[in-house]
Enzyme design. Structure first.
Site, PDB file in Angstrom:
ATOM      1  N   HIS A  98      -3.555   7.062   2.138  1.00 31.25           N
ATOM      2  CA  HIS A  98      -3.760   5.698   1.611  1.00 31.25           C
ATOM      3  C   HIS A  98      -5.306   5.452   2.108  1.00 31.25           C
ATOM      4  CE1 HIS A  98      -4.006   1.572   1.028  1.00 31.25           C
ATOM      5  NE2 HIS A  98      -3.775   1.073   2.425  1.00 31.25           N
TER       6      HIS A  98
ATOM      7  N   ASN B 158     -10.417  -0.354   0.152  1.00 35.10           N
ATOM      8  CA  ASN B 158      -8.821  -0.303   0.031  1.00 35.10           C
ATOM      9  C   ASN B 158      -8.382  -0.843  -1.211  1.00 35.10           C
ATOM     10  OD1 ASN B 158      -6.056  -0.755   0.501  1.00 35.10           O
ATOM     11  ND2 ASN B 158      -6.302  -1.331   2.494  1.00 35.10           N
TER      12      ASN B 158
ATOM     13  N   CYS C 240       0.946  -1.193  -0.001  1.00 35.41           N
ATOM     14  CA  CYS C 240      -0.051   0.274   0.051  1.00 35.41           C
ATOM     15  C   CYS C 240       0.833   1.238  -0.075  1.00 35.41           C
ATOM     16  CB  CYS C 240      -0.903  -0.019   1.327  1.00 35.41           C
ATOM     17  SG  CYS C 240      -2.065  -1.404   0.993  1.00 35.41           S
TER      18      CYS C 240
HETATM   19  O1  UT7 Z   1      -3.812  -1.364   3.713  1.00 41.19           O
HETATM   20  C1  UT7 Z   1      -2.778  -1.847   4.503  1.00 41.19           C
HETATM   21  C2  UT7 Z   1      -3.151  -1.193   5.662  1.00 41.19           C
HETATM   22  N1  UT7 Z   1      -4.136  -1.798   6.552  1.00 41.19           N
HETATM   23  C3  UT7 Z   1      -4.827  -1.204   7.609  1.00 41.19           C
HETATM   24  O2  UT7 Z   1      -4.396  -0.213   7.724  1.00 41.19           O
HETATM   25  C4  UT7 Z   1      -5.810  -1.900   8.348  1.00 41.19           C
HETATM   26  C5  UT7 Z   1      -5.576  -1.704   9.632  1.00 41.19           C
HETATM   27  N2  UT7 Z   1      -6.381  -1.983  10.637  1.00 41.19           N
HETATM   28  C6  UT7 Z   1      -8.018  -1.770  10.607  1.00 41.19           C
HETATM   29  O3  UT7 Z   1      -8.374  -0.895   9.755  1.00 41.19           O
HETATM   30  C7  UT7 Z   1      -8.779  -2.538  11.495  1.00 41.19           C
HETATM   31  O4  UT7 Z   1      -8.031  -3.122  12.386  1.00 41.19           O
HETATM   32  C8  UT7 Z   1      -9.715  -3.767  10.839  1.00 41.19           C
HETATM   33  C9  UT7 Z   1     -10.940  -2.643  10.115  1.00 41.19           C
HETATM   34  C10 UT7 Z   1      -9.174  -4.454  10.038  1.00 41.19           C
HETATM   35  C11 UT7 Z   1     -10.583  -4.320  11.952  1.00 41.19           C
HETATM   36  O5  UT7 Z   1     -11.324  -3.284  12.992  1.00 41.19           O
HETATM   37  P1  UT7 Z   1     -11.119  -3.608  14.620  1.00 41.19           P
HETATM   38  O6  UT7 Z   1     -11.827  -2.399  15.133  1.00 41.19           O
HETATM   39  O7  UT7 Z   1      -9.484  -3.478  14.827  1.00 41.19           O
HETATM   40  O8  UT7 Z   1     -11.743  -4.955  14.746  1.00 41.19           O
HETATM   41  P2  UT7 Z   1     -11.230  -6.058  15.554  1.00 41.19           P
HETATM   42  O9  UT7 Z   1     -10.225  -6.901  14.524  1.00 41.19           O
HETATM   43  O10 UT7 Z   1     -10.570  -5.727  16.790  1.00 41.19           O
HETATM   44  O11 UT7 Z   1     -12.368  -7.197  15.642  1.00 41.19           O
HETATM   45  C12 UT7 Z   1     -13.368  -6.806  16.828  1.00 41.19           C
HETATM   46  C13 UT7 Z   1     -14.420  -7.898  16.666  1.00 41.19           C
HETATM   47  C14 UT7 Z   1     -13.987  -9.259  16.695  1.00 41.19           C
HETATM   48  O12 UT7 Z   1     -14.869  -9.800  17.344  1.00 41.19           O
HETATM   49  P3  UT7 Z   1     -14.818 -10.098  18.900  1.00 41.19           P
HETATM   50  O13 UT7 Z   1     -13.552 -11.054  19.000  1.00 41.19           O
HETATM   51  O14 UT7 Z   1     -14.835  -8.885  19.544  1.00 41.19           O
HETATM   52  O15 UT7 Z   1     -16.062 -10.846  19.309  1.00 41.19           O
HETATM   53  C15 UT7 Z   1     -14.026  -9.693  15.268  1.00 41.19           C
HETATM   54  O16 UT7 Z   1     -14.185 -11.234  15.248  1.00 41.19           O
HETATM   55  O17 UT7 Z   1     -15.181  -7.829  15.255  1.00 41.19           O
HETATM   56  C16 UT7 Z   1     -15.156  -9.142  14.675  1.00 41.19           C
HETATM   57  N3  UT7 Z   1     -15.042  -8.782  13.263  1.00 41.19           N
HETATM   58  C17 UT7 Z   1     -16.304  -8.772  12.399  1.00 41.19           C
HETATM   59  N4  UT7 Z   1     -17.409  -8.734  12.773  1.00 41.19           N
HETATM   60  C18 UT7 Z   1     -18.210  -8.305  11.680  1.00 41.19           C
HETATM   61  C19 UT7 Z   1     -14.154  -8.650  12.513  1.00 41.19           C
HETATM   62  N5  UT7 Z   1     -14.260  -8.412  11.158  1.00 41.19           N
HETATM   63  C20 UT7 Z   1     -15.718  -8.561  11.301  1.00 41.19           C
HETATM   64  C21 UT7 Z   1     -16.457  -8.385  10.032  1.00 41.19           C
HETATM   65  N6  UT7 Z   1     -17.976  -8.233  10.350  1.00 41.19           N
HETATM   66  N7  UT7 Z   1     -16.194  -8.177   8.952  1.00 41.19           N
END
Ligand code: UT7
Length: 333
Positions: free
Chosen positions: A252, A282, A109
């Site tokens: 980005h 993205n 990215c």
């Molecule tokens: O381009 C390269 C650079 N990439 C980035 O900059 C990405 C950086 N990271 C992010 O943007 C975020 O970390 C994400 C959008 C990927 C994830 O958001 P988050 O707020 O960090 O969520 P999380 O991974 O902490 O997950 C929270 C909860 C989890 O459930 P529990 O364990 O709390 O029960 C996940 O299983 O959300 C759940 N979850 C989802 N639920 C519904 C994860 N993905 C999904 C989904 N739909 N698609």
């Protein structure tokens, strides 16, 4: 170098959050509130990276008012090439840019920004006059569509920028930084896989392939909200430019929460943060030129505008640049 043209292209198939939610255990509400993404574009079987990137590059040539045979250099930033030996030469052929040398550059990215800076060095060196810098990716081909943590994030697209040599006092690349930290590589990978292929007694070859994208989202999020402001603060300090002199933040497009956090760090009003996450998600190396082209064509970015740009992602890699948009037919070069 001066930034004198832009172009972009996306596949026609749109995949909304609602539609995706019928296949994966997710929801429009979760995706929008956590990322700002509302839909993404998905390339079909006959829409290869070459086609998408060539379309973006041709639109860029048209806007800049260049003939293809005037281009000296084509740099394609991508992590999803049609051919691992290089896709840029295919784009060169598709455009008819017969005088250009063309090669790929991979930095995920951060790739577009690294490619733009790379092209800038060739132009500053004086041996080349005109370059096309393309960012294009089709990560829809490399996500695990059963992994809701990643498949909701990515989409396909391509963007291009035309840059030409220019006296240093008129440069549109005011300052830049590039960084890598391979010790954190495991946070985000599209890694090679291999299967044993016995050839002869004592000789086993490995047949290559690639595993789907794996990401530790929280770690990458923390990395982004720490490193992007740091690299931009460094650029502003070095140049003596203050954040209120910036016309636009051109970051980005990974997550709206990251864009907002960076804007808040510099007290940049959210209205001056360019974002098209809602439409495209993205698109990896394509996000920055895709966003820039949209904002140039709808008149938000005007000749003379100052933009702070940052790319970040797998590698881990990140970087920043202060850019001044000149646009086609401008003066100063
Ligand atoms: O381009 C390269 C650079 N990439 C980035 O900059 C990405 C950086 N990271 C992010 O943007 C975020 O970390 C994400 C959008 C990927 C994830 O958001 P988050 O707020 O960090 O969520 P999380 O991974 O902490 O997950 C929270 C909860 C989890 O459930 P529990 O364990 O709390 O029960 C996940 O299983 O959300 C759940 N979850 C989802 N639920 C519904 C994860 N993905 C999904 C989904 N739909 N698609």
């Amino acid at each position: 170098m001066a930034l004198v043209g832009s172009g972009s292209a996306v596949p026609s198939t749109r995949l909304s959050n609602e539609a995706l939610s019928t296949r994966v255990d997710t929801s429009d509400d979760w995706i929008r509130s956590r990322t700002g993404i509302g839909a993404r574009r998905i390339a079909g079987p006959h829409e290869g990276l070459t086609q998408l990137a060539s379309e973006a590059a041709q639109a860029c040539l048209d806007q800049a008012g260049w003939r293809a045979d005037q281009v000296d250099l084509i740099v394609l930033a991508t992590s999803s090439p049609d051919d691992l030996f290089g896709t840029a030469p295919r784009i060169q052929a598709a455009l008819g840019a017969s005088n250009a040398v063309a090669f790929d550059l991979t930095a995920a990215c951060s790739g577009f920004l690294f490619a733009l800076i790379t092209a800038g060095q060739y132009l500053a060196g004086g041996t080349m006059q005109r370059a096309l810098v393309i960012g294009a990716d089709q990560l829809s081909r490399w996500v695990d569509w059963d992994d809701r943590r990643t498949c909701v994030l990515f989409g396909d697209g391509a963007g291009a920028v035309a840059v030409e040599a220019c006296p240093a006092e008129h440069t549109g690349l005011l300052a830049f930084r590039m960084r890598s930290d391979g010790s954190r590589n495991a946070c985000l990978t599209l890694a090679q896989t291999h299967t044993h292929t016995p050839l002869l007694e004592g000789v086993t070859a490995q047949r290559g392939g690639f595993a789907p994208i794996q990401m530790n989202g929280q770690e990458v999020y923390k990395f982004a909200v720490r490193e992007v402001p740091a690299v931009l603060a460094d650029l502003l300090d070095t140049t003596g430019i203050s954040a209120d002199q910036l016309d636009w933040l051109l970051l980005h497009q990974a997550n709206q929460r990251i864009l907002d956090a960076v804007a808040d760090r510099f007290a940049v009003p959210h209205g001056r943060v360019l974002s098209n996450l809602a439409h495209y998600g993205n698109t990896s190396a394509a996000t920055i030129p895709l966003m820039l082209d949209e904002a140039v064509r709808d008149g938000r970015v005007q000749p003379g505008h100052l933009l702070a740009s940052s790319g970040f992602g797998a590698g881990l890699s990140w970087g920043g640049a202060l850019l001044r948009w000149r646009g086609p037919g401008g003066r100063g070069c």
